[in-house]
Design a protein around this motif. Sequence first.
Motif, short mmCIF file in Angstrom:
data_model
loop_
_atom_site.label_atom_id
_atom_site.label_comp_id
_atom_site.label_asym_id
_atom_site.label_seq_id
_atom_site.Cartn_x
_atom_site.Cartn_y
_atom_site.Cartn_z
N ASN A 75 10.01 -10.97 5.98
CA ASN A 75 9.03 -10.00 5.62
C ASN A 75 8.18 -10.78 4.52
OD1 ASN A 75 9.46 -7.47 8.16
ND2 ASN A 75 11.15 -8.13 7.22
N GLU A 76 6.74 -10.85 4.64
CA GLU A 76 5.61 -11.00 3.34
C GLU A 76 3.91 -9.81 3.85
OE1 GLU A 76 2.72 -14.03 2.66
OE2 GLU A 76 4.26 -14.78 3.72
N PHE A 77 4.20 -9.09 3.05
CA PHE A 77 3.27 -8.41 3.12
C PHE A 77 2.22 -9.30 2.13
CE2 PHE A 77 6.81 -6.44 4.20
CZ PHE A 77 6.23 -5.74 5.27
N GLN A 78 1.00 -9.37 1.98
CA GLN A 78 -0.28 -9.45 1.80
C GLN A 78 -0.94 -8.13 0.91
OE1 GLN A 78 -1.73 -12.74 3.07
NE2 GLN A 78 -0.38 -13.67 3.69
N PHE A 79 -1.20 -8.56 -0.80
CA PHE A 79 -2.26 -7.38 -1.45
C PHE A 79 -3.27 -7.92 -1.59
CE2 PHE A 79 1.80 -5.53 -0.67
CZ PHE A 79 1.75 -4.05 -0.31
#
Length: 108
Positions: A75-79
Amino acid sequence: AEEAEFSAFKYCNSPVGISENHFPSFDFSIFPNPSNGTFSIHYNARENSKAEIEIYNLVGENILKKQVSLIAGQNEFQFNEKLSSGSYFVRIKLNKDYFISEKLIILD
């Protein structure tokens, strides 16, 4: 000499002696780190589940809280956050009794 840093913390509100197989994996990273405020969180989940990503400053104030859905696998979450220069802790809360944490450094 090479320095090593252990930056994952675990908290479990369970009796002593529970098999390690009951705990989620620690495959969690932040890139780039140090960051200018734009960074990605990568987490390899064992199964589909809900989680909460939180960012705390060094005095323990919650700066950000985000509910996410995890899928089994990577999973990848960008901020892209406007954070002041300094050190922070990024925490993934996997259920009500368990979380993992990594240090995040923000540079101007």
